[in-house]
Every structure is written in structure tokens, then in C-alpha cells.
Scaffold this motif. Structure first.
Motif, short mmCIF file in Angstrom:
data_model
loop_
_atom_site.label_atom_id
_atom_site.label_comp_id
_atom_site.label_asym_id
_atom_site.label_seq_id
_atom_site.Cartn_x
_atom_site.Cartn_y
_atom_site.Cartn_z
N MET A 103 2.85 7.60 3.38
CA MET A 103 1.48 7.90 2.93
C MET A 103 0.77 6.63 3.55
SD MET A 103 -0.79 7.33 -0.44
CE MET A 103 0.20 5.88 -1.07
N SER A 104 -0.05 7.09 4.88
CA SER A 104 -0.88 5.81 5.46
C SER A 104 -1.90 5.57 4.69
CB SER A 104 -1.23 6.44 6.54
OG SER A 104 -2.20 5.71 7.28
N LEU A 105 -2.07 4.16 4.65
CA LEU A 105 -3.26 3.44 4.01
C LEU A 105 -4.73 3.99 4.39
CD1 LEU A 105 -2.00 0.04 3.44
CD2 LEU A 105 -2.00 1.50 1.51
N LYS A 106 -4.96 4.17 5.82
CA LYS A 106 -6.01 4.55 6.26
C LYS A 106 -6.32 5.91 5.66
CE LYS A 106 -6.03 1.33 9.91
NZ LYS A 106 -6.99 0.42 9.61
N THR A 107 -5.41 6.94 5.57
CA THR A 107 -5.71 8.26 5.38
C THR A 107 -5.14 8.69 3.69
OG1 THR A 107 -3.62 8.80 5.97
CG2 THR A 107 -5.35 8.91 7.76
N ALA A 108 -5.10 7.64 2.99
CA ALA A 108 -4.80 7.94 1.56
C ALA A 108 -5.55 8.53 0.94
CB ALA A 108 -4.25 6.66 0.78
N ASP A 109 -4.99 9.84 0.28
CA ASP A 109 -6.16 10.61 -0.84
C ASP A 109 -6.07 9.77 -2.07
OD1 ASP A 109 -7.39 12.28 -2.41
OD2 ASP A 109 -6.11 13.95 -2.21
N LEU A 110 -7.19 9.10 -2.47
CA LEU A 110 -7.39 8.37 -3.46
C LEU A 110 -7.28 8.94 -4.73
CD1 LEU A 110 -10.00 5.54 -2.27
CD2 LEU A 110 -7.30 5.44 -2.28
N ALA A 111 -7.51 10.13 -4.65
CA ALA A 111 -7.42 11.21 -5.90
C ALA A 111 -5.82 11.79 -6.19
CB ALA A 111 -8.27 12.35 -5.89
N SER A 112 -4.87 11.24 -5.09
CA SER A 112 -3.55 11.67 -5.38
C SER A 112 -2.98 10.77 -6.27
CB SER A 112 -3.06 11.80 -3.95
OG SER A 112 -1.52 12.13 -3.97
N PRO A 113 -2.08 11.38 -6.92
CA PRO A 113 -1.25 10.57 -7.65
C PRO A 113 -0.28 9.63 -6.83
CG PRO A 113 -1.29 12.75 -8.63
CD PRO A 113 -1.99 12.84 -7.36
N ALA A 114 0.11 10.12 -5.64
CA ALA A 114 0.76 8.93 -4.85
C ALA A 114 -0.14 7.89 -4.61
CB ALA A 114 1.24 9.62 -3.59
N ALA A 115 -1.43 7.89 -4.74
CA ALA A 115 -2.31 6.70 -4.58
C ALA A 115 -2.58 6.04 -5.72
CB ALA A 115 -3.43 7.23 -3.71
N CYS A 116 -1.70 6.14 -6.83
CA CYS A 116 -2.25 5.65 -8.09
C CYS A 116 -2.12 4.15 -8.08
CB CYS A 116 -1.13 6.09 -9.18
SG CYS A 116 -1.42 5.38 -10.54
N LEU A 117 -3.08 3.30 -7.97
CA LEU A 117 -3.18 1.73 -8.10
C LEU A 117 -2.26 1.32 -8.88
CD1 LEU A 117 -6.96 1.21 -7.98
CD2 LEU A 117 -5.54 1.32 -6.18
N CYS A 118 -2.00 1.73 -10.09
CA CYS A 118 -1.13 1.02 -11.11
C CYS A 118 0.40 1.15 -10.81
CB CYS A 118 -1.38 1.69 -12.47
SG CYS A 118 0.00 1.22 -13.94
N PHE A 119 0.68 2.43 -10.41
CA PHE A 119 2.06 2.51 -9.75
C PHE A 119 2.46 1.74 -8.50
CE2 PHE A 119 4.71 4.60 -6.30
CZ PHE A 119 5.88 4.73 -6.92
N ASN A 120 1.46 1.72 -7.75
CA ASN A 120 1.79 1.03 -6.51
C ASN A 120 1.60 -0.42 -6.71
OD1 ASN A 120 2.00 2.96 -3.88
ND2 ASN A 120 0.45 3.85 -5.14
N LEU A 121 0.81 -1.07 -7.58
CA LEU A 121 1.06 -2.37 -7.74
C LEU A 121 2.12 -2.71 -8.62
CD1 LEU A 121 -2.93 -2.97 -8.99
CD2 LEU A 121 -1.69 -4.17 -7.10
N ARG A 122 2.69 -1.79 -9.51
CA ARG A 122 3.75 -2.10 -10.29
C ARG A 122 4.91 -2.02 -9.37
NH1 ARG A 122 3.82 -0.17 -16.29
NH2 ARG A 122 6.17 -0.65 -15.94
N ARG A 123 5.15 -1.38 -8.65
CA ARG A 123 5.99 -1.26 -7.41
C ARG A 123 6.13 -2.33 -6.85
NH1 ARG A 123 7.13 0.37 -2.34
NH2 ARG A 123 8.99 1.20 -1.65
N ALA A 124 5.06 -2.72 -5.96
CA ALA A 124 4.87 -3.99 -5.29
C ALA A 124 5.28 -5.15 -6.19
CB ALA A 124 3.35 -3.92 -4.61
N ALA A 125 5.02 -5.26 -7.47
CA ALA A 125 5.16 -6.57 -8.21
C ALA A 125 6.61 -6.45 -8.52
CB ALA A 125 4.52 -6.38 -9.51
N ARG A 126 7.48 -5.17 -8.82
CA ARG A 126 8.75 -5.21 -9.07
C ARG A 126 9.74 -5.69 -7.60
NH1 ARG A 126 7.76 -0.60 -11.74
NH2 ARG A 126 8.06 0.83 -10.18
#
Length: 143
Positions: free
Chosen positions: A1-24
Motif C-alpha cells: 500500500m502506497s501512502l500517497k494512494t492509500a484508500d483511507l476507507a480501506s481496512p488496510a489503512a486502519c490507523l489503529c492497526f498501522n500504529l500498533r504494528r509500527a509500535a510493536r
């Protein structure tokens, strides 16, 4: 997923998931960096908050760390077992206050250069201004 083209409505762009993944992933790296001091990233965070703020009631410490009391209680039990924190009683006998012990201060000071080297490496990888922006965005997202 490219940050510039991310579909913010897609579960793959879930802020919580991506923050948790980065934090881990970042926490795992920090755990490795702190290993010579015998501390985990979670333990270092507790010691750092207590060093900065001084003794705190458990509820305030949990709030400062952004964690729940149950998780914090488990982490504090390990720190107490290792002699890195001690408890004091508050004015209300039911209220416990966590404080760094002399050994905890020593462990924190031993880990601080390791943390600083880790922090410098991560900031250098992002660049100082993007790192500041990231901190600001994280604060906004959590607020």
C-alpha cells in the motif's frame, strides 16, 4: 500500500492497526537496544516516567504511560521483584504510590545512553523535522 494512494476507507489503512504494528516493531528494536541494561522498552518507560515525574499513584502512572492498570500492575510487579521500584503509602491507606528505588535510578541511568543512541538513530532515519511532526501527529491522534 502506497501512502500517497492509500484508500483511507480501506481496512488496510486502519490507523489503529498501522500504529500498533509500527509500535510493536519499534518496541522490539528498542528492547534489543536496551538488552545490555537488562530492561525492556516497557520497563524503561515506567522508570523514565517515574524519574521525570517523581513518585506517582498507580492510576496517574497508568495514565501517564497510556496503559491500563492491570497491565501496569504486572509490569510493576516485575520491577518491584528486581528492586527497581518501591511502593509508598498515600494519605489514603488504600492508595499505593510507585517510586524509583536507588537501584531503579541506577538502572535508568545505565539504560539512558542506550535509549539515546536508539533515539538518535531513529530520528536520523526520519530526519529531525519529520520526527517532530510525527510526535505532533501522534499526540493529535491520541487526543
Amino acid at each position: 500500500m502506497s501512502l500517497k494512494t492509500a484508500d483511507l476507507a480501506s481496512p488496510a489503512a486502519c490507523l489503529c492497526f498501522n500504529l500498533r504494528r509500527a509500535a510493536r516493531l519499534i518496541a522490539r528494536d528498542l528492547d534489543g537496544a536496551l538488552k545490555p541494561a537488562g530492561l525492556s522498552s516497557a520497563q524503561f518507560a515506567v522508570l523514565a516516567v517515574l524519574e521525570e515525574a517523581g513518585p506517582l499513584p498507580i492510576a496517574q502512572l497508568a495514565e501517564a504511560l497510556g496503559t491500563d492498570r492491570t497491565t501496569l500492575t504486572r509490569n510493576l510487579a516485575l520491577l518491584e521483584r528486581d528492586g527497581l521500584i518501591a511502593y509508598r503509602q498515600g494519605r489514603d491507606k488504600r492508595r499505593r504510590i510507585a517510586a524509583l528505588s536507588a537501584e531503579g535510578e541506577k538502572a535508568y541511568r545505565a539504560a539512558l545512553p542506550l535509549w539515546r543512541a536508539f533515539q538518535e538513530k531513529k530520528v536520523a532515519g526520519l530526519g529531525p523535522e519529520p520526527a517532530r511532526q510525527l510526535l505532533s501527529l501522534l499526540s493529535q491522534a491520541a487526543g
